[in-house]
Design a protein around this motif. Structure first.
Motif, PDB file in Angstrom:
ATOM      1  N   LEU A  94       1.020  -0.929   0.162  1.00  0.00           N
ATOM      2  CA  LEU A  94      -0.144  -0.123  -0.260  1.00  0.00           C
ATOM      3  C   LEU A  94       0.950   1.560   0.000  1.00  0.00           C
ATOM      4  O   LEU A  94       0.522   1.944  -0.373  1.00  0.00           O
ATOM      5  N   GLU A  95       1.455   1.243   1.073  1.00  0.00           N
ATOM      6  CA  GLU A  95       2.799   2.416   1.143  1.00  0.00           C
ATOM      7  C   GLU A  95       4.377   1.896   1.587  1.00  0.00           C
ATOM      8  O   GLU A  95       4.374   1.384   2.104  1.00  0.00           O
ATOM      9  N   LEU A  96       4.972   2.762   0.456  1.00  0.00           N
ATOM     10  CA  LEU A  96       6.668   2.677   0.876  1.00  0.00           C
ATOM     11  C   LEU A  96       6.967   3.690   1.812  1.00  0.00           C
ATOM     12  O   LEU A  96       6.458   4.589   2.544  1.00  0.00           O
ATOM     13  N   LEU A  97       7.856   3.205   2.669  1.00  0.00           N
ATOM     14  CA  LEU A  97       7.501   3.308   4.234  1.00  0.00           C
ATOM     15  C   LEU A  97       9.491   4.904   4.257  1.00  0.00           C
ATOM     16  O   LEU A  97       9.125   5.061   5.361  1.00  0.00           O
ATOM     17  N   VAL A  98       9.922   3.808   3.042  1.00  0.00           N
ATOM     18  CA  VAL A  98      11.549   3.752   2.923  1.00  0.00           C
ATOM     19  C   VAL A  98      12.145   4.330   2.253  1.00  0.00           C
ATOM     20  O   VAL A  98      11.533   3.799   1.218  1.00  0.00           O
ATOM     21  N   ALA A  99      12.962   5.381   1.946  1.00  0.00           N
ATOM     22  CA  ALA A  99      13.339   5.854   0.734  1.00  0.00           C
ATOM     23  C   ALA A  99      14.804   5.234   0.167  1.00  0.00           C
ATOM     24  O   ALA A  99      15.634   4.420   0.839  1.00  0.00           O
ATOM     25  N   ASP A 100      15.165   5.153  -1.127  1.00  0.00           N
ATOM     26  CA  ASP A 100      16.280   4.368  -1.484  1.00  0.00           C
ATOM     27  C   ASP A 100      17.095   5.192  -1.028  1.00  0.00           C
ATOM     28  O   ASP A 100      17.486   6.290  -0.850  1.00  0.00           O
ATOM     29  N   GLY A 101      18.777   4.549  -0.168  1.00  0.00           N
ATOM     30  CA  GLY A 101      19.239   4.401   0.212  1.00  0.00           C
ATOM     31  C   GLY A 101      19.532   4.883   1.849  1.00  0.00           C
ATOM     32  O   GLY A 101      20.574   5.743   2.236  1.00  0.00           O
ATOM     33  N   GLN A 102      18.122   4.667   2.432  1.00  0.00           N
ATOM     34  CA  GLN A 102      18.123   5.339   3.557  1.00  0.00           C
ATOM     35  C   GLN A 102      18.519   4.176   4.822  1.00  0.00           C
ATOM     36  O   GLN A 102      18.750   3.314   4.669  1.00  0.00           O
ATOM     37  N   PRO A 103      18.889   5.003   5.730  1.00  0.00           N
ATOM     38  CA  PRO A 103      19.333   3.624   6.945  1.00  0.00           C
ATOM     39  C   PRO A 103      18.606   3.262   7.509  1.00  0.00           C
ATOM     40  O   PRO A 103      16.737   4.107   7.805  1.00  0.00           O
ATOM     41  N   VAL A 104      18.687   1.692   7.743  1.00  0.00           N
ATOM     42  CA  VAL A 104      16.969   1.234   8.332  1.00  0.00           C
ATOM     43  C   VAL A 104      17.674   0.591   9.721  1.00  0.00           C
ATOM     44  O   VAL A 104      18.694   0.398   9.901  1.00  0.00           O
ATOM     45  N   GLU A 105      16.239   0.362  10.962  1.00  0.00           N
ATOM     46  CA  GLU A 105      16.769   0.029  11.875  1.00  0.00           C
ATOM     47  C   GLU A 105      16.301  -1.914  12.393  1.00  0.00           C
ATOM     48  O   GLU A 105      15.135  -1.470  11.646  1.00  0.00           O
ATOM     49  N   PHE A 106      16.738  -2.291  13.396  1.00  0.00           N
ATOM     50  CA  PHE A 106      15.757  -3.492  13.325  1.00  0.00           C
ATOM     51  C   PHE A 106      14.260  -3.428  13.269  1.00  0.00           C
ATOM     52  O   PHE A 106      14.726  -2.973  14.844  1.00  0.00           O
ATOM     53  N   ASP A 107      13.498  -4.093  13.438  1.00  0.00           N
ATOM     54  CA  ASP A 107      12.224  -4.245  12.769  1.00  0.00           C
ATOM     55  C   ASP A 107      11.432  -2.705  12.489  1.00  0.00           C
ATOM     56  O   ASP A 107      10.471  -2.688  13.018  1.00  0.00           O
ATOM     57  N   MET A 108      12.300  -1.919  11.636  1.00  0.00           N
ATOM     58  CA  MET A 108      11.548  -0.882  11.151  1.00  0.00           C
ATOM     59  C   MET A 108      10.857  -0.882  10.360  1.00  0.00           C
ATOM     60  O   MET A 108      11.211  -1.703   9.217  1.00  0.00           O
ATOM     61  N   PRO A 109       9.944  -1.145  10.138  1.00  0.00           N
ATOM     62  CA  PRO A 109       8.531  -0.592   8.973  1.00  0.00           C
ATOM     63  C   PRO A 109       8.888  -0.214   7.477  1.00  0.00           C
ATOM     64  O   PRO A 109       9.259   0.638   7.664  1.00  0.00           O
ATOM     65  N   LEU A 110       9.041  -1.262   7.442  1.00  0.00           N
ATOM     66  CA  LEU A 110       9.345  -0.524   5.787  1.00  0.00           C
ATOM     67  C   LEU A 110       8.051   0.084   4.561  1.00  0.00           C
ATOM     68  O   LEU A 110       8.379   0.657   3.832  1.00  0.00           O
ATOM     69  N   PHE A 111       6.908  -0.837   4.340  1.00  0.00           N
ATOM     70  CA  PHE A 111       6.528  -1.076   3.749  1.00  0.00           C
ATOM     71  C   PHE A 111       4.747  -1.647   5.198  1.00  0.00           C
ATOM     72  O   PHE A 111       4.500  -2.121   5.544  1.00  0.00           O
TER      73      PHE A 111
END
Length: 149
Positions: free
Chosen positions: A127-144
């Motif tokens: 439904l929605e992308l929550l993270v931009a390309d090249g963005q740092p992410v954390e463990f268990d962080m919502p991506l979509f």
């Protein structure tokens, strides 16, 4: 040299950061002032006082859209950098509106120079992308934000 001039000279010498001074005048008058500076300590300024903590008003704002609060998400399984495509300039693995099956690749997370393919945990529609390309992410962080099928 007069007594007043000598007193003024002694006072200036006491205030100055010098260890020796010698003055000779043409009429034969000579004065020499010397002190041992190895053990003298410069007066230390008092430590600055810490500023008094000021109260802070904190307003907690939930940025999530209420309609999305109850929607399931696909989360990051690790810490790293998220990439939406297999290489720069390539088509992304998924877009909003894409339907994916369990095990389909939905992105890549680079961790310690290793590219890790991230797979869908279940059949769903993105439904929605929550993270931009090249963005740092954390463990268990919502991506979509997804809708289970």
């Amino acid at each position: 040299m007069t007594k007043e001039e000598i007193k003024e000279l002694v006072n200036m010498f006491a205030e100055a950061n010098i260890s020796k001074i010698k003055i000779k005048e043409q009429d034969g008058f000579e004065i020499e002032l010397e002190r041992d500076m190895c053990c003298e300590l410069a007066p230390t300024p008092p430590p600055p006082t810490a500023p008094t903590p000021q109260p802070i008003n904190v307003n907690v704002v939930n940025e999530a859209n209420p309609s999305k609060r109850n929607k399931p998400t696909l989360n990051s399984p690790m810490v790293g950098t998220y990439y939406q495509a297999p290489s720069p300039g390539a088509a992304p693995f998924v877009k909003a509106g894409s339907t994916v099956k369990k095990g389909d690749t939905i992105g890549i997370i680079e961790a310690m120079k290793i590219m890790n393919e991230i797979q869908a945990e279940y059949d769903c529609r993105i439904l929605e992308l929550l993270v931009a390309d090249g963005q740092p992410v954390e463990f268990d962080m919502p991506l979509f934000v997804v809708e289970k099928i």
